[in-house]
Design a protein around this motif. Structure first.
Motif, PDB file in Angstrom:
ATOM      1  N   ALA A 152      26.184  32.254  91.553  1.00 30.52           N
ATOM      2  CA  ALA A 152      26.242  32.791  90.194  1.00 30.52           C
ATOM      3  C   ALA A 152      26.282  31.665  89.171  1.00 30.52           C
ATOM      4  O   ALA A 152      25.597  31.719  88.138  1.00 30.52           O
ATOM      5  CB  ALA A 152      27.468  33.690  90.035  1.00 30.52           C
ATOM      6  N   ALA A 153      27.069  30.621  89.467  1.00 36.75           N
ATOM      7  CA  ALA A 153      27.168  29.494  88.538  1.00 36.75           C
ATOM      8  C   ALA A 153      25.831  28.766  88.409  1.00 36.75           C
ATOM      9  O   ALA A 153      25.422  28.374  87.308  1.00 36.75           O
ATOM     10  CB  ALA A 153      28.256  28.530  89.005  1.00 36.75           C
ATOM     11  N   LEU A 154      25.141  28.589  89.539  1.00 38.98           N
ATOM     12  CA  LEU A 154      23.845  27.912  89.520  1.00 38.98           C
ATOM     13  C   LEU A 154      22.815  28.720  88.729  1.00 38.98           C
ATOM     14  O   LEU A 154      22.067  28.164  87.914  1.00 38.98           O
ATOM     15  CB  LEU A 154      23.356  27.692  90.958  1.00 38.98           C
ATOM     16  N   LEU A 155      22.802  30.026  88.943  1.00 36.90           N
ATOM     17  CA  LEU A 155      21.865  30.881  88.209  1.00 36.90           C
ATOM     18  C   LEU A 155      22.172  30.866  86.712  1.00 36.90           C
ATOM     19  O   LEU A 155      21.255  30.864  85.882  1.00 36.90           O
ATOM     20  CB  LEU A 155      21.935  32.312  88.744  1.00 36.90           C
ATOM     21  N   PHE A 156      23.442  30.859  86.356  1.00 37.15           N
ATOM     22  CA  PHE A 156      23.797  30.821  84.945  1.00 37.15           C
ATOM     23  C   PHE A 156      23.381  29.495  84.304  1.00 37.15           C
ATOM     24  O   PHE A 156      22.930  29.465  83.153  1.00 37.15           O
ATOM     25  CB  PHE A 156      25.300  31.035  84.764  1.00 37.15           C
ATOM     26  N   LEU A 157      23.507  28.401  85.055  1.00 34.33           N
ATOM     27  CA  LEU A 157      23.054  27.106  84.551  1.00 34.33           C
ATOM     28  C   LEU A 157      21.544  27.118  84.326  1.00 34.33           C
ATOM     29  O   LEU A 157      21.053  26.622  83.297  1.00 34.33           O
ATOM     30  CB  LEU A 157      23.442  26.002  85.538  1.00 34.33           C
ATOM     31  N   VAL A 158      20.810  27.686  85.274  1.00 33.68           N
ATOM     32  CA  VAL A 158      19.356  27.804  85.129  1.00 33.68           C
ATOM     33  C   VAL A 158      19.028  28.646  83.897  1.00 33.68           C
ATOM     34  O   VAL A 158      18.120  28.307  83.114  1.00 33.68           O
ATOM     35  CB  VAL A 158      18.737  28.433  86.396  1.00 33.68           C
ATOM     36  N   PHE A 159      19.767  29.720  83.698  1.00 30.42           N
ATOM     37  CA  PHE A 159      19.558  30.580  82.529  1.00 30.42           C
ATOM     38  C   PHE A 159      19.752  29.796  81.230  1.00 30.42           C
ATOM     39  O   PHE A 159      18.928  29.902  80.307  1.00 30.42           O
ATOM     40  CB  PHE A 159      20.524  31.762  82.582  1.00 30.42           C
ATOM     41  N   PHE A 200      10.984  37.203  79.380  1.00 29.23           N
ATOM     42  CA  PHE A 200      11.711  38.274  80.065  1.00 29.23           C
ATOM     43  C   PHE A 200      12.374  37.754  81.331  1.00 29.23           C
ATOM     44  O   PHE A 200      13.411  38.291  81.762  1.00 29.23           O
ATOM     45  CB  PHE A 200      10.765  39.427  80.408  1.00 29.23           C
ATOM     46  N   SER A 201      11.812  36.709  81.929  1.00 30.50           N
ATOM     47  CA  SER A 201      12.431  36.136  83.128  1.00 30.50           C
ATOM     48  C   SER A 201      13.835  35.615  82.831  1.00 30.50           C
ATOM     49  O   SER A 201      14.685  35.571  83.727  1.00 30.50           O
ATOM     50  CB  SER A 201      11.557  35.018  83.699  1.00 30.50           C
ATOM     51  N   ASN A 202      14.102  35.225  81.575  1.00 28.46           N
ATOM     52  CA  ASN A 202      15.463  34.828  81.205  1.00 28.46           C
ATOM     53  C   ASN A 202      16.433  35.980  81.437  1.00 28.46           C
ATOM     54  O   ASN A 202      17.554  35.784  81.924  1.00 28.46           O
ATOM     55  CB  ASN A 202      15.523  34.407  79.736  1.00 28.46           C
ATOM     56  N   ALA A 203      16.008  37.180  81.065  1.00 27.83           N
ATOM     57  CA  ALA A 203      16.854  38.358  81.240  1.00 27.83           C
ATOM     58  C   ALA A 203      17.130  38.610  82.717  1.00 27.83           C
ATOM     59  O   ALA A 203      18.255  38.954  83.109  1.00 27.83           O
ATOM     60  CB  ALA A 203      16.181  39.576  80.608  1.00 27.83           C
ATOM     61  N   VAL A 204      16.109  38.424  83.560  1.00 27.43           N
ATOM     62  CA  VAL A 204      16.272  38.660  84.992  1.00 27.43           C
ATOM     63  C   VAL A 204      17.214  37.626  85.605  1.00 27.43           C
ATOM     64  O   VAL A 204      18.087  37.967  86.421  1.00 27.43           O
ATOM     65  CB  VAL A 204      14.899  38.633  85.696  1.00 27.43           C
ATOM     66  N   VAL A 205      17.060  36.359  85.227  1.00 28.23           N
ATOM     67  CA  VAL A 205      17.928  35.312  85.763  1.00 28.23           C
ATOM     68  C   VAL A 205      19.380  35.571  85.362  1.00 28.23           C
ATOM     69  O   VAL A 205      20.308  35.435  86.179  1.00 28.23           O
ATOM     70  CB  VAL A 205      17.477  33.919  85.281  1.00 28.23           C
ATOM     71  N   LEU A 206      19.607  35.952  84.114  1.00 33.69           N
ATOM     72  CA  LEU A 206      20.963  36.268  83.672  1.00 33.69           C
ATOM     73  C   LEU A 206      21.513  37.471  84.431  1.00 33.69           C
ATOM     74  O   LEU A 206      22.691  37.472  84.845  1.00 33.69           O
ATOM     75  CB  LEU A 206      20.970  36.554  82.170  1.00 33.69           C
ATOM     76  N   LEU A 210      20.697  38.421  87.458  1.00 28.82           N
ATOM     77  CA  LEU A 210      21.010  37.984  88.826  1.00 28.82           C
ATOM     78  C   LEU A 210      22.315  37.198  88.868  1.00 28.82           C
ATOM     79  O   LEU A 210      23.102  37.327  89.819  1.00 28.82           O
ATOM     80  CB  LEU A 210      19.860  37.137  89.371  1.00 28.82           C
ATOM     81  N   ALA A 211      22.558  36.378  87.847  1.00 27.18           N
ATOM     82  CA  ALA A 211      23.806  35.608  87.789  1.00 27.18           C
ATOM     83  C   ALA A 211      25.010  36.548  87.715  1.00 27.18           C
ATOM     84  O   ALA A 211      26.003  36.365  88.433  1.00 27.18           O
ATOM     85  CB  ALA A 211      23.779  34.662  86.593  1.00 27.18           C
ATOM     86  N   ILE A 212      24.926  37.554  86.853  1.00 28.66           N
ATOM     87  CA  ILE A 212      26.025  38.517  86.712  1.00 28.66           C
ATOM     88  C   ILE A 212      26.199  39.317  87.996  1.00 28.66           C
ATOM     89  O   ILE A 212      27.326  39.563  88.452  1.00 28.66           O
ATOM     90  CB  ILE A 212      25.763  39.449  85.519  1.00 28.66           C
ATOM     91  N   LEU A 213      25.089  39.712  88.616  1.00 29.19           N
ATOM     92  CA  LEU A 213      25.142  40.484  89.853  1.00 29.19           C
ATOM     93  C   LEU A 213      25.783  39.672  90.981  1.00 29.19           C
ATOM     94  O   LEU A 213      26.619  40.191  91.739  1.00 29.19           O
ATOM     95  CB  LEU A 213      23.726  40.915  90.248  1.00 29.19           C
ATOM     96  N   CYS A 214      25.417  38.393  91.086  1.00 34.80           N
ATOM     97  CA  CYS A 214      26.006  37.531  92.119  1.00 34.80           C
ATOM     98  C   CYS A 214      27.501  37.335  91.885  1.00 34.80           C
ATOM     99  O   CYS A 214      28.298  37.338  92.833  1.00 34.80           O
ATOM    100  CB  CYS A 214      25.298  36.179  92.143  1.00 34.80           C
ATOM    101  N   ALA A 215      27.891  37.151  90.629  1.00 35.18           N
ATOM    102  CA  ALA A 215      29.309  36.977  90.311  1.00 35.18           C
ATOM    103  C   ALA A 215      30.092  38.242  90.650  1.00 35.18           C
ATOM    104  O   ALA A 215      31.195  38.170  91.219  1.00 35.18           O
ATOM    105  CB  ALA A 215      29.470  36.626  88.835  1.00 35.18           C
ATOM    106  N   LEU A 216      29.528  39.408  90.312  1.00 34.06           N
ATOM    107  CA  LEU A 216      30.198  40.674  90.605  1.00 34.06           C
ATOM    108  C   LEU A 216      30.306  40.895  92.117  1.00 34.06           C
ATOM    109  O   LEU A 216      31.364  41.314  92.620  1.00 34.06           O
ATOM    110  CB  LEU A 216      29.427  41.818  89.961  1.00 34.06           C
TER     111      LEU A 216
END
Length: 342
Positions: free
Chosen positions: A9-16, A27-33, A35-41
């Protein structure tokens, strides 16, 4: 060691964050964000379940119940909103979107309940396909709504050479409707803020003449601005466009002709701002998009319409993933069939 589960989740958020700094209109920014929230949850829930504590399992069950209640509440909300929109705006296909969305949600729930109760191979396959497609669309929709909200609150440039207002149709052939008036009001506010910083940007009203309109939208928009005290000599009319893409493409030609290295701010309504930003990036516009307020009752149906338009814009990717989910449903049917045969 426990914190390692949050590493994806942290890595995906950094990429975002890096992607937003480089180009926020994707729109890929929205998907990456998302995925980050989904991984954290998922990591948080996994820790709760692994802890073995009664409180951890209670929280996990509470989240499950909350999810089910959210679906019920959202379905009721969409149904009531659909009735309100039809009552206020009429029974056009677009105005039925909230009702259609509520009906689709009820259909998916019905298919899942039937699959769980009947458990025949066919129904298991149908349930798996329906749940997969629903989960995929729900994930994309939440990504879209959350990032569109975030995009609307990101700061735009302090200086710009142009303010471009996108048209949205006239009432009675020549009258600016409340929806378009809110865009013009926001454009005046943006222009005033830019002028306070020492600039003198030109305001471009963009919109051609529809078959049921007496004048081009851009001319009616300009007249509305002048009537509300905006200087006529700072208005440029773009009167050929009939779509958002043409609004931006033809306005871009005007800006490049006078100021090749221009910067601009594009104004539309808040529900339309993110999709307009995606279109602006695709057409090479050098500027960000800001949104004007929209009537609360109209916002849900407008958001659904914008999301549907984005799905169509990325139709190849969505069709490919949809076919994979259908294949997964077929595999679930085959596995159930083999289990019964064995």
């Amino acid at each position: 060691m426990r914190m390692l589960v949050y590493a994806p989740a942290a890595l995906l958020f950094l990429v975002f964050c890096v992607r937003v700094v480089r180009e926020r209109r994707k729109f890929s920014n929205a998907v990456v964000l998302g995925l980050a929230i989904l991984c954290a949850l998922a990591a948080w829930i996994a820790q709760l379940v692994r802890s073995g504590s009664a409180s951890g399992q209670a929280v996990a069950w509470a989240l499950l119940v909350l999810g089910a209640l959210s679906i019920l509440v959202l379905t009721c909300f969409l149904f009531l909103n659909g009735l309100q929109v039809v009552r206020k705006e009429g029974r056009s296909p677009t105005n039925l979107l909230s009702l259609v969305a509520a009906l689709c949600m009820l259909t998916v729930v019905g298919l899942l309940v039937t699959a769980v109760v009947v458990r025949t191979p066919v129904w298991v396959g149908v349930g798996a396909t329906a749940s997969g497609l629903a989960a995929y669309l729900a994930f994309l929709f939440l990504c879209f709504v959350f990032y569109a909200f975030l995009y609307g609150r990101l700061r735009v440039r302090r200086k710009a050479d142009y303010v471009v207002v996108l048209g949205s149709g006239l009432v009675g052939g020549s009258t600016v409707p409340p929806l378009l008036a809110s865009r013009l009001k926001r454009a005046q506010a943006v222009h005033a803020r830019l002028a306070e910083r020492g600039g003198s940007p030109v305001l471009i009203t963009s919109g051609g003449q529809g078959p049921d309109e007496d004048v081009p939208e851009s001319h009616a928009m300009a007249d509305h601005l002048i009537a509300h005290g905006f200087p006529a000599d700072l208005i440029e009319r773009e009167d050929r466009s009939t779509t958002t893409e043409e609004n931006l493409r033809f306005s871009k030609a005007i800006m490049e002709r006078t100021t090749p290295d221009y910067r601009c701010v594009v104004v539309t309504n808040n529900y339309h701002a993110f999709r307009a930003a995606l279109t602006a990036r695709r057409t090479g516009i050098r500027g960000q998009v800001v949104g004007a307020p929209t009537a609360a009752y109209f916002w849900p149906i407008a958001t659904i319409r914008e999301f549907a338009a984005i799905l169509v814009a990325y139709k190849r990717t969505n069709v490919a993933i949809g076919l994979l989910l259908v294949l997964a449903g077929v595999l679930a049917w085959w596995a159930r069939q083999q289990n019964i045969s064995g």
